[in-house]
Design a protein around this motif. Sequence first.
Motif, short mmCIF file in Angstrom:
data_model
loop_
_atom_site.label_atom_id
_atom_site.label_comp_id
_atom_site.label_asym_id
_atom_site.label_seq_id
_atom_site.Cartn_x
_atom_site.Cartn_y
_atom_site.Cartn_z
N TYR A 78 0.78 -1.23 0.00
CA TYR A 78 0.00 0.00 0.00
C TYR A 78 0.81 1.29 0.00
CZ TYR A 78 -3.78 -3.13 1.43
OH TYR A 78 -4.69 -4.14 1.48
N VAL A 79 1.96 1.29 0.67
CA VAL A 79 2.66 2.56 0.92
C VAL A 79 3.93 2.69 0.07
CG1 VAL A 79 1.72 2.67 3.25
CG2 VAL A 79 4.01 1.74 2.90
N ALA A 80 4.44 3.92 -0.01
CA ALA A 80 5.60 4.21 -0.84
C ALA A 80 6.90 3.67 -0.25
CB ALA A 80 5.72 5.72 -1.06
N GLU A 81 7.06 3.86 1.06
CA GLU A 81 8.33 3.49 1.68
C GLU A 81 8.12 3.11 3.13
OE1 GLU A 81 12.86 5.34 1.96
OE2 GLU A 81 11.28 6.47 0.98
N LEU A 82 8.90 2.14 3.58
CA LEU A 82 8.85 1.68 4.96
C LEU A 82 10.20 1.86 5.62
CD1 LEU A 82 6.86 -1.64 4.46
CD2 LEU A 82 6.02 0.44 5.55
N PHE A 83 10.16 2.36 6.85
CA PHE A 83 11.34 2.44 7.70
C PHE A 83 11.10 1.50 8.87
CE2 PHE A 83 10.76 6.55 5.67
CZ PHE A 83 12.01 6.82 5.16
N ARG A 84 12.17 1.01 9.49
CA ARG A 84 12.03 0.07 10.61
C ARG A 84 12.85 0.53 11.81
NH1 ARG A 84 12.32 -5.99 8.10
NH2 ARG A 84 11.37 -5.53 6.09
N ALA A 85 12.26 0.37 12.99
CA ALA A 85 12.97 0.60 14.25
C ALA A 85 12.54 -0.50 15.21
CB ALA A 85 12.63 1.97 14.83
N THR A 86 13.47 -0.92 16.08
CA THR A 86 13.15 -2.04 16.98
C THR A 86 12.95 -1.61 18.43
OG1 THR A 86 15.50 -2.54 17.27
CG2 THR A 86 14.32 -3.73 15.52
N ASN A 87 13.11 -0.32 18.71
CA ASN A 87 12.81 0.17 20.07
C ASN A 87 12.50 1.67 20.00
OD1 ASN A 87 15.28 1.83 20.60
ND2 ASN A 87 16.32 -0.16 20.53
N GLY A 88 12.05 2.20 21.10
CA GLY A 88 11.63 3.59 21.14
C GLY A 88 12.73 4.58 20.83
#
Length: 132
Positions: A37-47
């Motif tokens: 659905y979206v253009a781009e995804l970023f990932r983080a594993t904690n706050g």
Amino acid sequence: MNESYMGTSEQLCRLKVLIVEDDFINMEFLVEILRLYVAELFRATNGQEAIDMTLNQSSSIDLILMDIKMPFMDGFEATNTIRQHGLNIPIIAQTAYATEFDKKRILQAGFDGYISKPIDEKLLIQTILNVL
């Protein structure tokens, strides 16, 4: 793309979404759904990673999906810190905490939306559309 969301594809296809999730399986599940659905995804594993990425790329991130329970820094603290920096990026809590009390507490803490685990694809997309 799921046919029921064809009308929303224009609104979603430009989004850049940060997924904040410490569980690998949950992260991959969200990536699999959202990549359609979206253009781009970023990932983080904690706050803390979420804060760092948001502050460094605040003009690039349109939406944050924030897990509540994470090691090092939870979603409440991360969201509070992001808000203290004056960023009004929509943040949706995604959590296993599913009672009405939990939902109310989460929304009062500054989140723009809430979705409980296990994540339902249709509800996730609808929640995203609701906060945009």
